[in-house]
Design a protein around this motif. Sequence first.
Motif, PDB file in Angstrom:
ATOM      1  N   PRO A 133       8.495   8.281 -11.931  1.00  0.00           N
ATOM      2  CA  PRO A 133       9.863   7.791 -12.186  1.00  0.00           C
ATOM      3  C   PRO A 133      10.057   7.491 -13.660  1.00  0.00           C
ATOM      4  O   PRO A 133       9.148   7.052 -14.351  1.00  0.00           O
ATOM      5  CB  PRO A 133       9.941   6.523 -11.338  1.00  0.00           C
ATOM      6  N   HIS A 134      11.273   7.731 -14.109  1.00  0.00           N
ATOM      7  CA  HIS A 134      11.614   7.404 -15.488  1.00  0.00           C
ATOM      8  C   HIS A 134      12.051   5.940 -15.535  1.00  0.00           C
ATOM      9  O   HIS A 134      12.998   5.544 -14.857  1.00  0.00           O
ATOM     10  CB  HIS A 134      12.736   8.308 -16.001  1.00  0.00           C
ATOM     11  N   VAL A 135      11.336   5.154 -16.305  1.00  0.00           N
ATOM     12  CA  VAL A 135      11.625   3.725 -16.371  1.00  0.00           C
ATOM     13  C   VAL A 135      11.684   3.296 -17.829  1.00  0.00           C
ATOM     14  O   VAL A 135      10.815   3.640 -18.637  1.00  0.00           O
ATOM     15  CB  VAL A 135      10.541   2.894 -15.646  1.00  0.00           C
ATOM     16  N   ASP A 136      12.715   2.536 -18.174  1.00  0.00           N
ATOM     17  CA  ASP A 136      12.773   1.879 -19.474  1.00  0.00           C
ATOM     18  C   ASP A 136      13.526   0.577 -19.299  1.00  0.00           C
ATOM     19  O   ASP A 136      13.929   0.223 -18.181  1.00  0.00           O
ATOM     20  CB  ASP A 136      13.414   2.774 -20.545  1.00  0.00           C
ATOM     21  N   GLN A 162      12.568  -3.381  -3.959  1.00  0.00           N
ATOM     22  CA  GLN A 162      11.609  -2.493  -3.306  1.00  0.00           C
ATOM     23  C   GLN A 162      11.276  -1.302  -4.196  1.00  0.00           C
ATOM     24  O   GLN A 162      10.116  -0.884  -4.306  1.00  0.00           O
ATOM     25  CB  GLN A 162      12.179  -2.009  -1.967  1.00  0.00           C
ATOM     26  N   ASP A 163      12.313  -0.747  -4.867  1.00  0.00           N
ATOM     27  CA  ASP A 163      12.076   0.387  -5.766  1.00  0.00           C
ATOM     28  C   ASP A 163      11.146  -0.020  -6.908  1.00  0.00           C
ATOM     29  O   ASP A 163      10.262   0.743  -7.319  1.00  0.00           O
ATOM     30  CB  ASP A 163      13.400   0.903  -6.333  1.00  0.00           C
ATOM     31  N   ARG A 164      11.363  -1.210  -7.430  1.00  0.00           N
ATOM     32  CA  ARG A 164      10.511  -1.675  -8.540  1.00  0.00           C
ATOM     33  C   ARG A 164       9.043  -1.748  -8.114  1.00  0.00           C
ATOM     34  O   ARG A 164       8.137  -1.349  -8.858  1.00  0.00           O
ATOM     35  CB  ARG A 164      10.977  -3.043  -9.029  1.00  0.00           C
ATOM     36  N   LEU A 165       8.813  -2.277  -6.897  1.00  0.00           N
ATOM     37  CA  LEU A 165       7.435  -2.376  -6.413  1.00  0.00           C
ATOM     38  C   LEU A 165       6.811  -0.990  -6.244  1.00  0.00           C
ATOM     39  O   LEU A 165       5.660  -0.759  -6.623  1.00  0.00           O
ATOM     40  CB  LEU A 165       7.390  -3.136  -5.085  1.00  0.00           C
ATOM     41  N   GLU A 166       7.586  -0.047  -5.669  1.00  0.00           N
ATOM     42  CA  GLU A 166       7.062   1.291  -5.456  1.00  0.00           C
ATOM     43  C   GLU A 166       6.799   1.993  -6.786  1.00  0.00           C
ATOM     44  O   GLU A 166       5.761   2.641  -6.976  1.00  0.00           O
ATOM     45  CB  GLU A 166       8.048   2.102  -4.605  1.00  0.00           C
ATOM     46  N   TYR A 167       7.756   1.856  -7.731  1.00  0.00           N
ATOM     47  CA  TYR A 167       7.589   2.492  -9.034  1.00  0.00           C
ATOM     48  C   TYR A 167       6.378   1.891  -9.768  1.00  0.00           C
ATOM     49  O   TYR A 167       5.589   2.609 -10.400  1.00  0.00           O
ATOM     50  CB  TYR A 167       8.848   2.304  -9.890  1.00  0.00           C
ATOM     51  N   ALA A 168       6.249   0.563  -9.690  1.00  0.00           N
ATOM     52  CA  ALA A 168       5.140  -0.112 -10.382  1.00  0.00           C
ATOM     53  C   ALA A 168       3.800   0.383  -9.866  1.00  0.00           C
ATOM     54  O   ALA A 168       2.853   0.628 -10.639  1.00  0.00           O
ATOM     55  CB  ALA A 168       5.246  -1.628 -10.205  1.00  0.00           C
ATOM     56  N   THR A 169       3.715   0.562  -8.533  1.00  0.00           N
ATOM     57  CA  THR A 169       2.458   1.027  -7.947  1.00  0.00           C
ATOM     58  C   THR A 169       2.139   2.449  -8.393  1.00  0.00           C
ATOM     59  O   THR A 169       0.993   2.759  -8.761  1.00  0.00           O
ATOM     60  CB  THR A 169       2.539   0.967  -6.410  1.00  0.00           C
ATOM     61  N   LYS A 170       3.154   3.347  -8.383  1.00  0.00           N
ATOM     62  CA  LYS A 170       2.930   4.728  -8.834  1.00  0.00           C
ATOM     63  C   LYS A 170       2.483   4.765 -10.290  1.00  0.00           C
ATOM     64  O   LYS A 170       1.567   5.502 -10.665  1.00  0.00           O
ATOM     65  CB  LYS A 170       4.211   5.543  -8.662  1.00  0.00           C
ATOM     66  N   THR A 218       0.852  -1.181   0.000  1.00  0.00           N
ATOM     67  CA  THR A 218       0.000   0.000   0.000  1.00  0.00           C
ATOM     68  C   THR A 218       0.894   1.238   0.000  1.00  0.00           C
ATOM     69  O   THR A 218       1.649   1.473   0.937  1.00  0.00           O
ATOM     70  CB  THR A 218      -0.910   0.014   1.239  1.00  0.00           C
ATOM     71  N   VAL A 219       0.780   2.000  -1.066  1.00  0.00           N
ATOM     72  CA  VAL A 219       1.608   3.203  -1.191  1.00  0.00           C
ATOM     73  C   VAL A 219       0.710   4.366  -1.574  1.00  0.00           C
ATOM     74  O   VAL A 219      -0.043   4.265  -2.540  1.00  0.00           O
ATOM     75  CB  VAL A 219       2.705   3.017  -2.274  1.00  0.00           C
ATOM     76  N   GLU A 220       0.753   5.452  -0.806  1.00  0.00           N
ATOM     77  CA  GLU A 220      -0.046   6.613  -1.145  1.00  0.00           C
ATOM     78  C   GLU A 220       0.644   7.360  -2.276  1.00  0.00           C
ATOM     79  O   GLU A 220       1.761   7.842  -2.131  1.00  0.00           O
ATOM     80  CB  GLU A 220      -0.216   7.520   0.074  1.00  0.00           C
ATOM     81  N   SER A 221       0.001   7.437  -3.420  1.00  0.00           N
ATOM     82  CA  SER A 221       0.624   8.042  -4.590  1.00  0.00           C
ATOM     83  C   SER A 221      -0.280   9.107  -5.168  1.00  0.00           C
ATOM     84  O   SER A 221      -1.493   8.942  -5.225  1.00  0.00           O
ATOM     85  CB  SER A 221       0.887   6.968  -5.656  1.00  0.00           C
ATOM     86  N   ASP A 222       0.314  10.164  -5.620  1.00  0.00           N
ATOM     87  CA  ASP A 222      -0.414  11.221  -6.313  1.00  0.00           C
ATOM     88  C   ASP A 222      -0.066  11.129  -7.785  1.00  0.00           C
ATOM     89  O   ASP A 222       1.095  11.332  -8.168  1.00  0.00           O
ATOM     90  CB  ASP A 222      -0.008  12.592  -5.759  1.00  0.00           C
ATOM     91  N   PRO A 223      -1.041  10.785  -8.666  1.00  0.00           N
ATOM     92  CA  PRO A 223      -0.751  10.626 -10.076  1.00  0.00           C
ATOM     93  C   PRO A 223      -0.144  11.875 -10.686  1.00  0.00           C
ATOM     94  O   PRO A 223       0.525  11.803 -11.708  1.00  0.00           O
ATOM     95  CB  PRO A 223      -2.128  10.330 -10.689  1.00  0.00           C
ATOM     96  N   ALA A 224      -0.391  13.034 -10.071  1.00  0.00           N
ATOM     97  CA  ALA A 224       0.092  14.284 -10.663  1.00  0.00           C
ATOM     98  C   ALA A 224       1.572  14.526 -10.371  1.00  0.00           C
ATOM     99  O   ALA A 224       2.216  15.343 -11.011  1.00  0.00           O
ATOM    100  CB  ALA A 224      -0.743  15.449 -10.144  1.00  0.00           C
ATOM    101  N   GLU A 225       2.131  13.849  -9.347  1.00  0.00           N
ATOM    102  CA  GLU A 225       3.528  14.096  -9.000  1.00  0.00           C
ATOM    103  C   GLU A 225       4.448  13.555 -10.081  1.00  0.00           C
ATOM    104  O   GLU A 225       4.029  12.788 -10.939  1.00  0.00           O
ATOM    105  CB  GLU A 225       3.835  13.457  -7.652  1.00  0.00           C
TER     106      GLU A 225
END
Length: 641
Positions: free
Chosen positions: A131-134, A144-152, A121-128
């Motif tokens: 992350p740049h991902v490729d 952990q970063d992958r999970l957080e980035y995926a959720t955002k 569970t991560v509180e995310s604001d779609p407007a923020e």
Amino acid sequence: MSTEPIRISSPRGTALDTSSLSSQTSSLPLWDRLSTWASENKAVVYTIAGIAVVITGAGVVYYRLDSRTGTQESSTDIDAKKRASKKERRKAKKEKEKEREQAPPDTTAVQEQEPRRSAPTVESDPAEDLPHVDTTTVESLSGQDRLEYATKLKVAGNKAYGDKSYNEAIDLYGKAILCKPDPIFYSNRAACYNALGNWDKVVEDTTAALALDSEYVKALNRRANAYEHLEKFSEALLDYTASCIIDGFRNEQSAQSVERLLKKVAEAKGKAILDGKEKKLPSPTFVTNYLQSFRPRPRPEGLEETADLDENSGKGQLRAGLVAMEKKTGEGYDAASAAFDKALELRDLGEHEAFAYNMRGTFRYLRGENADALKDLDKSVELRPSLTQSYIKRASMHLELGNREGAADDFQKAMEQKEDDPDIYYHRAQLHFILAEFAEAAKDYQKSIDLDKDFIFSHIQLGVTQYKMGSVASSMATFRRCIKNFDKMPDVYNYYGELLLDQQKYSEAVEKFETAIEMEKQTKPLRMNVLPLINKALALFQWKQDFPEAEKLCQKALIIDPECDIAVATMAQLLLQQGKVTDALKYFERAAELSRTEGEIVNALSYAEATRTQLEVQQKYPRLASRLQGMGNQFGAPNMR
């Protein structure tokens, strides 16, 4: 029109489906009976081998378990609860269709409904800033970063979807997938492709989602919807069926989709079968029942057996056809058909030309050549308007082609020629019966009896009609009078047995069927009517679940009449109840091959496709098949009606 007295089914049972004229054929008894049985046995029907669906004369009946009560509820029960106006139903239908095609992506709330899946569970604001991902940068991220980035990225994708920015959402879900190949992300991206109508990409992404979670219902439904748009109806049917099983048959929309797809698959295959089908006569049982629905009459003057006729003349061939018909065998009917064709080729028929067109039209109709048959009967009434039987037969054809007004018009024309012809009233009564106009049917059957009390089928059919009207006592009294007045006729015992069987008076029903069988053996051992054998088989199955004896009786019927579609379809159903799905499928397909009209073929193929889907479910989702097996076992032994 009906080719025989319309077989008995419970006044409480499934109504005749007048939208398809397959209900007029000799296949009607089986489908009507199976429908009645199915409506009373719910989940047992297909759960034996994997799928809880039952095809009936009015469609497909679905059965599902209520997860809270453990009880069953059929789609027909649900429909009965909805008494909305036509406008409300149309509005609801449109809303459901829109919901099905553009279902929103899965959200955290959805995940909470699926306890087997967990996500941080991560509180995310779609407007923020996202992350740049490729494909290059993702390799350097920690787990952990992958999970957080995926959720955002998923949350942002959901917002883009809600804003109908589908291409943006596709990009965001794609990046989320790079971080974490999650079935929800694939399914959500598929929802975007769904909204854009890119059905191939929907299939691609939902297939990826299902590779990660084979029981992901939303992905199954989305892929099924895409398959349907791509006209891959068999694939769509399999996915919707699997979805129903996973949901325990609680999702009415998915159940309706199975019904729709079964019909589409059956209709598509049925049309192909009909287009390539060889035009030939149906089984001798069918032909005999049709011909004996007209009162027997002496041969026309000049065609008697003693008449001096050249066999190679038109009249000679016409008489030869009548002689061959009297054999009441498959070979005899084939010879009669050829002789009537030859008679009109040779011409020189004189006053018998109209009769010759009548007979050739009759056999063309039986072969399924309706257009040519109508032309022959048109010619017959043109040459000899007083030949009322030509009007009656043409009315039958009009009704089978869905032209009710044309049928009624022909009956009226026949009455103008000879209003005291009892055949007119008998066959018009059949029309009323098929259209569920039972009171009018009863009047016409009675009129037919008043004009000719010696025609047994008018009495039998009057009793059947009374039974359908709910007048059981009157019906029983009619059949008792029939036995008294026609005690040497096996048909009386056979149809009376059906009435008793429907009332679950098994012992008495079997006794009547056995009497009919013995009479058939004694009077016509080589061309006996096989219907009493089939009825006894069904009675023993319902009464004692005696599969071996029931199968043996059906096999006897098929030895006598190998092309009897009723015997073939009954055998298929018996095999299905024993879980012999592969064998049942072969018999259902054979029933489709033997069926005469498109409606009959679609009925048989609906059973075949449901059975085929069982096999595919067993192979592709073995856990689902075993799950449904357990569901079916909760309801005890079947009781076919």
